[in-house]
Design an enzyme around this catalytic site. Structure first.
Site, mmCIF file in Angstrom:
data_model
loop_
_atom_site.group_PDB
_atom_site.id
_atom_site.type_symbol
_atom_site.label_atom_id
_atom_site.label_comp_id
_atom_site.label_asym_id
_atom_site.label_seq_id
_atom_site.Cartn_x
_atom_site.Cartn_y
_atom_site.Cartn_z
ATOM 1 N N ALA A 1 0.796 -1.231 0.000
ATOM 2 C CA ALA A 1 0.000 0.000 0.000
ATOM 3 C C ALA A 1 0.829 1.283 0.000
ATOM 4 C CB ALA A 1 -0.999 0.039 1.146
ATOM 5 N N ALA A 2 2.149 1.194 -0.029
ATOM 6 C CA ALA A 2 2.977 2.407 -0.018
ATOM 7 C C ALA A 2 2.711 3.264 -1.255
ATOM 8 C CB ALA A 2 4.453 2.056 0.074
ATOM 9 N N GLY A 3 2.701 2.647 -2.416
ATOM 10 C CA GLY A 3 2.447 3.393 -3.650
ATOM 11 C C GLY A 3 1.033 3.918 -3.732
ATOM 12 N N ASP A 4 0.068 3.099 -3.348
ATOM 13 C CA ASP A 4 -1.327 3.533 -3.349
ATOM 14 C C ASP A 4 -1.528 4.696 -2.385
ATOM 15 O OD1 ASP A 4 -1.989 1.527 -5.157
ATOM 16 O OD2 ASP A 4 -2.548 0.113 -3.577
#
Length: 76
Positions: free
Chosen positions: A10-13
Protein backbone atom coordinates in the site's frame (compact mmCIF):
# COMPACT_ATOMS: atom_id res chain seq x y z
CA UNK A 1 15.14 8.69 13.53
CA UNK A 2 15.19 5.20 12.12
CA UNK A 3 12.27 2.85 12.28
CA UNK A 4 12.04 -0.69 11.02
CA UNK A 5 10.10 -1.03 7.80
CA UNK A 6 7.03 -3.17 7.86
CA UNK A 7 5.61 -4.49 4.62
CA UNK A 8 5.63 -2.10 1.72
CA UNK A 9 2.07 -3.07 0.85
CA UNK A 10 0.00 0.00 0.00
CA UNK A 11 2.98 2.41 -0.02
CA UNK A 12 2.45 3.39 -3.65
CA UNK A 13 -1.33 3.53 -3.35
CA UNK A 14 -0.98 5.70 -0.25
CA UNK A 15 1.43 8.02 -2.04
CA UNK A 16 -0.74 8.45 -5.13
CA UNK A 17 -3.96 8.84 -3.15
CA UNK A 18 -2.46 11.41 -0.81
CA UNK A 19 -0.93 13.33 -3.69
CA UNK A 20 -4.19 13.46 -5.67
CA UNK A 21 -6.23 14.57 -2.67
CA UNK A 22 -3.68 17.27 -1.81
CA UNK A 23 -3.74 18.62 -5.36
CA UNK A 24 -7.54 18.60 -5.40
CA UNK A 25 -7.44 20.61 -2.18
CA UNK A 26 -5.33 23.24 -3.95
CA UNK A 27 -1.87 22.40 -2.63
CA UNK A 28 1.15 23.14 -4.78
CA UNK A 29 2.91 20.19 -6.38
CA UNK A 30 5.80 20.58 -3.91
CA UNK A 31 3.51 20.53 -0.86
CA UNK A 32 1.45 17.67 -2.28
CA UNK A 33 4.62 15.63 -2.85
CA UNK A 34 5.75 16.32 0.69
CA UNK A 35 2.38 15.27 2.10
CA UNK A 36 2.32 12.11 -0.05
CA UNK A 37 5.87 11.20 0.99
CA UNK A 38 4.93 11.57 4.65
CA UNK A 39 1.83 9.42 4.18
CA UNK A 40 3.89 6.69 2.52
CA UNK A 41 6.55 6.85 5.22
CA UNK A 42 3.88 6.23 7.83
CA UNK A 43 2.30 3.42 5.79
CA UNK A 44 5.52 1.43 5.48
CA UNK A 45 6.05 1.61 9.23
CA UNK A 46 2.84 -0.34 9.85
CA UNK A 47 1.59 -3.80 9.05
CA UNK A 48 -1.26 -4.43 6.66
CA UNK A 49 -2.71 -2.65 3.68
CA UNK A 50 -5.76 -0.52 4.44
CA UNK A 51 -4.99 -0.32 8.14
CA UNK A 52 -1.53 1.08 7.39
CA UNK A 53 -2.89 4.15 5.57
CA UNK A 54 -2.68 7.21 7.84
CA UNK A 55 -5.38 9.80 8.32
CA UNK A 56 -4.79 13.51 7.77
CA UNK A 57 -4.10 14.19 11.45
CA UNK A 58 -1.39 11.52 11.52
CA UNK A 59 0.19 13.01 8.41
CA UNK A 60 0.15 16.51 9.94
CA UNK A 61 1.74 15.23 13.15
CA UNK A 62 4.42 13.38 11.19
CA UNK A 63 5.25 16.49 9.15
CA UNK A 64 5.36 18.68 12.24
CA UNK A 65 7.72 16.22 13.93
CA UNK A 66 9.99 15.49 10.95
CA UNK A 67 9.76 18.29 8.38
CA UNK A 68 12.34 21.04 8.04
CA UNK A 69 9.69 23.51 6.88
CA UNK A 70 7.49 23.19 9.96
CA UNK A 71 4.39 25.31 9.75
CA UNK A 72 4.83 26.07 6.05
CA UNK A 73 2.76 23.17 4.72
CA UNK A 74 -0.98 23.71 4.80
CA UNK A 75 -2.48 20.40 5.89
CA UNK A 76 -6.25 20.50 5.84
Amino acid sequence: MRKKLSLRTAAGDTFIGSFIVARQQGMTVKDALQRASAASAIAVSRAGAQESIPNVEEIATFLNDHCRSKGKLAIQ
